[in-house]
Structures are given as C-alpha cells and as structure tokens.
Scaffold this active site. Sequence first.
Site, PDB file in Angstrom:
ATOM      1  N   GLU A 181       1.243  -5.625   0.796  1.00 38.11           N
ATOM      2  CA  GLU A 181       0.948  -5.219  -0.573  1.00 38.11           C
ATOM      3  C   GLU A 181      -0.543  -4.937  -0.605  1.00 38.11           C
ATOM      4  O   GLU A 181      -1.342  -5.761  -1.041  1.00 38.11           O
ATOM      5  CB  GLU A 181       1.358  -6.315  -1.562  1.00 38.11           C
ATOM      6  CG  GLU A 181       1.462  -5.831  -3.006  1.00 38.11           C
ATOM      7  CD  GLU A 181       0.114  -5.802  -3.713  1.00 38.11           C
ATOM      8  OE1 GLU A 181      -0.635  -4.816  -3.493  1.00 38.11           O
ATOM      9  OE2 GLU A 181      -0.167  -6.727  -4.467  1.00 38.11           O
ATOM     10  N   GLU A 190      -7.146   0.741  -1.452  1.00 39.92           N
ATOM     11  CA  GLU A 190      -7.384  -0.482  -0.671  1.00 39.92           C
ATOM     12  C   GLU A 190      -7.249  -0.243   0.829  1.00 39.92           C
ATOM     13  O   GLU A 190      -7.139  -1.190   1.610  1.00 39.92           O
ATOM     14  CB  GLU A 190      -6.424  -1.585  -1.112  1.00 39.92           C
ATOM     15  CG  GLU A 190      -6.736  -2.141  -2.483  1.00 39.92           C
ATOM     16  CD  GLU A 190      -5.947  -3.396  -2.803  1.00 39.92           C
ATOM     17  OE1 GLU A 190      -5.272  -3.926  -1.904  1.00 39.92           O
ATOM     18  OE2 GLU A 190      -6.006  -3.845  -3.954  1.00 39.92           O
TER      19      GLU A 190
END
Length: 743
Positions: A181, A190
């Site tokens: 995740e 990210e």
Amino acid sequence: MDEPHVPLSGILQQRLDPLTGQSEWVVVASEEGTEDGGLGASGVYSEALTYTTYLDMLNDTARNRAYNLAIQKAVKGAHHVLDIGAGTGLLSMMAWRAICDHPKTMDAEGESSNPVQITCSNSSVGTIITACESYLPMVRLAHKLLQANKVGSGVRLIHKRSDEMEVGTDMPCRADLLISEILDSQLLGEGLIPTLRHAHEHLLTQDVRSVPAKATIYAQIVECNYLSRCYDSTGVEEQLADELSIRSYSLSHAAGSAHAMHVDPLTSQMELLSAPFKVFTFDFSKMPDEQGQSVHFIEIVQDGQAHGIVSWWVLQLDEEGSIFYSTAPTWIKTAQMSPRWCEHWRQFVFTLPGNGIQVSAGETVRVTSIHDAISVHYMVVGNAHIDEEAATSSMKSASSPPMYDRVGALGDQSWHSIIRAAVDKALLGRVAPLCLVLDDSLLMTMASASANSAAHVVAMTPGLSINCQSFEHGTKAKSGTIRVLKKKPALLVLKDLEGRKVDVLMAEPYYAACVGMLPWRLLRFWLRFWVSRYERTQLTPLLADNFTIIPFQGRLCGVAVFMPDLWHSRCCLGSVEGFDHSLVNRTLGACGLLPPSLEGPLLPYAVWQCGQYKELTDAFTLMTFSFLNPIEAVEGSTQAPVLRGGVCHGVVVWIDWVFDPLGDIVLSTRPAGANLPSYVKQGVKLLSYPVNVEAAPTQDKIEQKKDDMVATTRVPNCVEVSSSFDSATGEISVDTSFGFLES
C-alpha cells in the site's frame, strides 16, 4: 530522502525548521520500557507522527476490509509473501492469519503448528512472510504489534527500503505474492513505479501475483473558478485594484499545477464539462513503464471554461476483479466507494495554465496525459491538430506545484485590502520610516514601499528565494527602497540596519514554511516554537522608542462544532480487522474514545475539507496576545451558549490578527463555513466522546419554564472552554467542558 543510520539509543526525526523552512534531522531520545518505547513521549517526535495520516488510514474500514478479503484469496498457493511499506504490519498480519487458517491450526502461543513446506533456493523452509519498512518509528511500532498479536516469527520485518533489499541476504528467495500500500492521492507520488520496477527485477518471481492487482486512474474536465484562483496568480492579478504585482514570484506555473484535495465541498461551484474517462491502468504483477503517454479525444457536454481536471483512481485488489476500492468524488456513484470520508486519500486536481480554455457543448477536445515515475500531468487543447512534440515538451517542463492556499491568499482582494490598509495606517505621518518585514511577507514588503516613497524597507524571507530584483515590478514606479537581508532575524545587529532603529516591525502573518501548521504558528516572530528564542523579544534593542508593530494583537478565537467525519477518522484504534492496534493510539495522536487520563492533541486542518461541519455556538474569544510587548504567558476562558442543538465533537480555534491599535483592521482565519473554501488552516481540538447539546434557553423560555414549573432537562446547553499559552514552549492548550445556562 534516505533515512540515516541511527543508534538504537535514539531516533533521528525529520522536522521542519521554523526559521529557514528547510527539513532537518534531529535526534530524539528513545525511552525504552515505556508504553510505546518512547514513541510519542517527546513533544517534537509525537507531533511528527500525530500530523500524519496513519491513524486515519487504519480507521478506514472499507480499505482494511478490501485488503483483507483480497489477501485471503491471494495467499492460497503462495510460497513467499513480500509486504512493501509494512507500516504497522497490518497487511503482513492479514497474510499470516490467512496462511495459518488455510489449512493449519495454531498452538497456544499463536505459532503455526503445521507450517507449509516450500522449496526456496533449493532448501526446504517454513512459510515465509517478509515485510520491509524504511521508517524506523513505524518499524518499532510494527514489532510491538506483531508481538501483541502473537504473530511471533510468522512475519520477518526488515528495517530497509525495498530497493535496498537483496535476495540471499534479506530474504531467502524471490517472492511469488506481493502485498503493498504505497499509494498517495495521485497514485504515483509515493514512488509506486520505481518501487515496482526494482521489485520485479530483483525481488519477485516472474509469475508473481499482487494485492492490489491493478489500479486505474480516471479524470474529468471541470469548470471551477476557485481552482483557477488558487493556482494561477497571473489570472487573478489583473482584477486587483492596489497595483501590487505578485507574478514576479513564480507562484503560477505555465504548464499547470496539481494538488491533492477533497473536491466534494466544491460541488456547488463546479460544472462537469465531460464524462469521466480512463487515463492509465497499472498492472502490479508486471513491471510498469517508467514513463507513459496517452491521448484521448473527449466530448464536451456543456459550454464552459475548462479550468482543470479532477482525477481519482480505482483499485482492483483481486485478480478476478470482484474487490475494489475507489477514491472517486461523490458525484461518481459506484459500489466501490468508501462509505466514509477519509483524509489519507483524496482526489487530485490539475489546473490548466492561465485561465484555462473556453469550450462548447459538442466540441471534441484533445487531452494528452503523461506520467513519469512519480506524477501525472495533463494538457487540454481545443484544436485536435496541435503539434505532438510541443504538447509533450510543455507538459514535461512543469515545475514543482505551487502552494495552492498561498497563491489563493496572494490573489485575494480582501487579503490585499486588509494588508494595504494596515500598512498605510502604520506609516501615516512617519518620515522616511525604517520597516523591518519578517516571515516571508511579500505583500507587506511591497505595500510598505508603495505606501511611502521615502520608506526604507528591509525584507527577511527565510522560506523563499527572493532578492531585491524580485520586487522591481511588484510596486508602483514611485516607491521606497527595498533591501533583502539574508540573515536570521535573531542575529540582527544595528550595523545590519545601517545604524538605524526599526520604526515599524511587521509580518503578514503567513509564511511559506508553515503551510501545514497550527494557525498561531504562522506568526513565528512572537509565537515561535521548537526553540526558546523569540524574535520579537530579541529584537527589542533594535526597536525605536515610538515603534509600532503589525499585527498589533492576535486573538485566539473558537467555536464548538459538529464534525463527525473528522472525529471518526481520529478515533482510538481497537481491533483492526481482528488485530489489536491499541498500542499505537498515543503515538499516532488519537483523539476520539481516549481514556479519561489522556488528552488528544490540537491538530491543524482546513476544516472546509473535513467532511460534515456545523457550528453549534457563536464565535468566542479565548485569549489576546499583545505583540507590542515581549513574549509572555497568557490564559483565558469563556462560556459559550449553544445556539443550535446537536452533537458536539470538539472545538475549532483560529487566530484573528488585529493589525492596528484601535482594532479596526482585522484579518481573520476563521472557517468560512460548511463547504466554503478558505486559504488557511485552523486548529481542531476533538473531544474524547461526543456530547449531546441543546440550544440555551432565551429569556422568554426561562420565564415560561418558571411559570409552568417545568423541570429543565439535563442536556448541556453551554460550552465552557479554557486555554493557556506557555511562553517557554510556545504551545497552546485548549480544554473543553459542558454546563448549563438556566437564568
């Protein structure tokens, strides 16, 4: 940035220097043996994790449930599971439980009594779950949670980034199931692409499966004047009446800008100019391309001005395509959406340069989408025959996105007018005044020079790369002199000011380094924190006898509020999909459902972005800070009658900046109201438990109750709030209780 190696006796914590606006690493002592191993025991360290979205993410039941269901399906037949970005270890624990339940039993200690035997690197070993996490505080939390949930050695947790791991050293063989995740609101921010590329090349088998399995980015063309104002300074500058230019500060970007935000509050101000369309799909079981481009010809459904694109993504968590999670706005009605507001994933808006483009219903526009390793950019043109190379080149030239709230404030006529009026009043009647401007205050610098042609303005902009030439086109032709001084205010001496003392000390109050901080920290020259030196106090020897200061005062104000979405997202964690997470509550700054002995933190939020919101009382004043004086402790309290009955979840506080001694010129950072945008954040103090309140009785109702001898109900109708400012630490505390007004 790589996390430096640190000894186990301390933790290096990244924080923002309040003076320079730059990131720095500080050592925070670890207090082994405490409830959370020192996590949260120190004010700096606790605050760093408190302001993250870890707690909100773990309170997202739709996300947790979707991952759990997909992992239960995926582990069947898997030999080696790799969890990248383990966080608290929740996904690894889900995989461990699914493996243990299929089809083995557990002993009294929670260890698998019948481990599956697999062949790995030509040797027989037990079931493998390898998890990696680069952030040391989370590694320590995850270790404690693995122990608390009796996972034992079922998960091997590695304190490394995945691209630092090696097969044969950190993991015995390549993994055939990836769980992760590592997604942000834009999906890629990210480092999803570089992480997957490295993992597929070095850590995963060729036939690897993944949870999530796929992710698809969607987009929709919209008209929204607010988005245009917040991103493009040149588009609003021509509407301003004070001739102060802001376009010389590179706050608007020719190639467009992007920002994560909740777009639902803007629904009433937004027109949907196209249907949603797919942009990119990423298959996590395959190595993604480092760059990609797609071209779509999109039909416009109504006339309007295309100001930007709203973007979101949909996760397909299982291979079969039966488990989904979506970050779509509420106008997209799907069964995949989370039923509850959440902060950790929002939509992504990409504004078009300038004021966008004019479009007409039935027209087909060309949307070129391009992604690199960490971001997505768009170009929308009405002429489908635009040169391909020129379009791509323009999109690749996009620089870092500006701070949308800062650009919005600089382009706001009301903000301009208040700043200009305050400066004009402060300089009235002064002959060749010396003005010292702190805290990255662009408007005050320009307004001071423009208001008095004899003024000598010294600007200190530690958070911005500004020089004297940057102000040349920002003021009128006839203006005072501006000098940019590259020195910390606390180190100033009389020689730096050419032997003169300061007549007017001023700050806006807003500076680039504090976008995400509590509102009273926006004026650091008085309410400074993290260090014991206060600029206003240290500058006392440099101030003239008849000096004045802008702002003159700061009033801490508040209002009791109904905010169920934010309250639920900040609740204490208990069981998360069957795994005890209560150990992390103190560390992550939980507010709701706290034990009576603990108190939740004050949190910075733009409350118009926080879901349901209703004010239950009138605004009240808690404390007043006099900036004319050196730093001092301040206390205050008030009783606020409830005007609208309902459920109180806490108190929202803000600063009203009073710019003149008479209190005629005030810049308020109060919330504008439900679904009404503003450019600043407020402070939110949530209650441990919501309190039902009813409207306080009017005098007529009090008399009627006396006449009828009707017993009053015992539902509180008054909110009692007290606050204090600690001059040694720069911290403000707010305490809330409830009472009764009956006469």
